[in-house]
Motif scaffolding. Sequence first.
Motif, PDB file in Angstrom:
ATOM      1  N   ARG A   1       0.841  -1.201   0.000  1.00 57.97           N
ATOM      2  CA  ARG A   1       0.000   0.000   0.000  1.00 57.97           C
ATOM      3  C   ARG A   1       0.877   1.253   0.000  1.00 57.97           C
ATOM      4  NH1 ARG A   1      -2.181  -0.214   4.787  1.00 57.97           N
ATOM      5  NH2 ARG A   1      -3.440  -2.028   4.274  1.00 57.97           N
ATOM      6  N   ARG A   2       1.940   1.246   0.806  1.00 55.83           N
ATOM      7  CA  ARG A   2       2.850   2.387   0.870  1.00 55.83           C
ATOM      8  C   ARG A   2       3.561   2.591  -0.468  1.00 55.83           C
ATOM      9  NH1 ARG A   2       8.059   2.502   1.751  1.00 55.83           N
ATOM     10  NH2 ARG A   2       8.098   0.364   2.484  1.00 55.83           N
ATOM     11  N   LEU A   3       3.982   1.502  -1.097  1.00 57.12           N
ATOM     12  CA  LEU A   3       4.649   1.613  -2.390  1.00 57.12           C
ATOM     13  C   LEU A   3       3.700   2.138  -3.466  1.00 57.12           C
ATOM     14  CD1 LEU A   3       6.834  -1.607  -2.438  1.00 57.12           C
ATOM     15  CD2 LEU A   3       7.634   0.744  -2.326  1.00 57.12           C
ATOM     16  N   GLU A   4       2.455   1.694  -3.437  1.00 62.19           N
ATOM     17  CA  GLU A   4       1.473   2.210  -4.394  1.00 62.19           C
ATOM     18  C   GLU A   4       1.247   3.699  -4.183  1.00 62.19           C
ATOM     19  OE1 GLU A   4      -1.931  -0.258  -3.831  1.00 62.19           O
ATOM     20  OE2 GLU A   4      -1.093  -1.926  -4.978  1.00 62.19           O
TER      21      GLU A   4
ATOM     22  N   GLN B   1       4.233   5.519  -5.504  1.00 62.95           N
ATOM     23  CA  GLN B   1       4.202   5.519  -6.965  1.00 62.95           C
ATOM     24  C   GLN B   1       3.229   6.567  -7.478  1.00 62.95           C
ATOM     25  OE1 GLN B   1       3.078   1.804  -8.775  1.00 62.95           O
ATOM     26  NE2 GLN B   1       3.435   2.570 -10.832  1.00 62.95           N
ATOM     27  N   SER B   2       2.044   6.654  -6.882  1.00 62.72           N
ATOM     28  CA  SER B   2       1.080   7.651  -7.345  1.00 62.72           C
ATOM     29  C   SER B   2       1.574   9.071  -7.044  1.00 62.72           C
ATOM     30  CB  SER B   2      -0.295   7.410  -6.730  1.00 62.72           C
ATOM     31  OG  SER B   2      -0.258   7.610  -5.335  1.00 62.72           O
ATOM     32  N   ASP B   3       2.231   9.272  -5.882  1.00 62.32           N
ATOM     33  CA  ASP B   3       2.805  10.581  -5.574  1.00 62.32           C
ATOM     34  C   ASP B   3       3.884  10.952  -6.592  1.00 62.32           C
ATOM     35  OD1 ASP B   3       1.150  10.712  -3.395  1.00 62.32           O
ATOM     36  OD2 ASP B   3       2.718  10.270  -1.912  1.00 62.32           O
TER      37      ASP B   3
ATOM     38  N   PHE C   1       4.029  14.024  -9.187  1.00 64.52           N
ATOM     39  CA  PHE C   1       5.173  14.931  -9.247  1.00 64.52           C
ATOM     40  C   PHE C   1       5.697  15.043 -10.671  1.00 64.52           C
ATOM     41  CE2 PHE C   1       9.839  15.187  -9.355  1.00 64.52           C
ATOM     42  CZ  PHE C   1      10.003  16.478  -8.877  1.00 64.52           C
ATOM     43  N   MET C   2       5.833  13.896 -11.342  1.00 66.83           N
ATOM     44  CA  MET C   2       6.330  13.913 -12.719  1.00 66.83           C
ATOM     45  C   MET C   2       5.369  14.662 -13.639  1.00 66.83           C
ATOM     46  SD  MET C   2       9.294  12.597 -12.798  1.00 66.83           S
ATOM     47  CE  MET C   2       9.530  12.388 -14.543  1.00 66.83           C
ATOM     48  N   GLN C   3       4.073  14.526 -13.411  1.00 64.84           N
ATOM     49  CA  GLN C   3       3.094  15.233 -14.236  1.00 64.84           C
ATOM     50  C   GLN C   3       3.206  16.746 -14.011  1.00 64.84           C
ATOM     51  OE1 GLN C   3       1.184  13.886 -16.648  1.00 64.84           O
ATOM     52  NE2 GLN C   3       0.708  16.004 -17.166  1.00 64.84           N
ATOM     53  N   ARG C   4       3.350  17.157 -12.739  1.00 62.45           N
ATOM     54  CA  ARG C   4       3.526  18.586 -12.454  1.00 62.45           C
ATOM     55  C   ARG C   4       4.815  19.103 -13.078  1.00 62.45           C
ATOM     56  NH1 ARG C   4       1.935  16.746  -7.410  1.00 62.45           N
ATOM     57  NH2 ARG C   4       4.041  16.994  -6.585  1.00 62.45           N
ATOM     58  N   LEU C   5       5.871  18.286 -13.036  1.00 58.97           N
ATOM     59  CA  LEU C   5       7.146  18.672 -13.630  1.00 58.97           C
ATOM     60  C   LEU C   5       7.004  18.833 -15.146  1.00 58.97           C
ATOM     61  CD1 LEU C   5      10.063  19.121 -12.627  1.00 58.97           C
ATOM     62  CD2 LEU C   5      10.528  16.761 -13.259  1.00 58.97           C
TER      63      LEU C   5
END
Length: 148
Positions: free
Chosen positions: A98-101, A104-106, A110-114
């Motif tokens: 759950r933490r890894l998912e 990954q979504s965070d 971040f990559m989308q904002r970048l």
Amino acid sequence: MTAMTSPNPAHSQQGWFTRSEAWLDQKGKGAWIAAMVLGFVFFWPIGLALLFYMIWSKRMFNKSCRTHSRKPWASHGMSAMKPSGNSAFDAYKEDTLRRLEQEQSDFEGFMQRLRDAKDKAEFDQFMDERSTMPTEETSGEDSSQKSH
């Protein structure tokens, strides 16, 4: 008198082709491919004959030449989802997944904002260059008209 039979009569009765075929089957699909490549390297008709034989005998597309001691890699993918029987480990595994998912979504956010920021910066640079281009062109035209 008792006649002695050899312990491996089939081996002596097999031809070299059958023995080499059995040996390559025992080694797996990689051995067949290596033999084919070596056939192409040393004398291309041998490599071509091996390729046709592998396709004709369906050795290229089935699992018959795989040794039985190996497990197929595809079966390992779903083993991570099976419960282990240890409730503490299963809870830890579930929490970690759950933490890894979430990470990954965070990260994807971040990559989308970048990417959005980079696109905006490129667009702003384009608009700045575009806004300065007409002034340079008109000033160039004005100076050429004044010289006439």
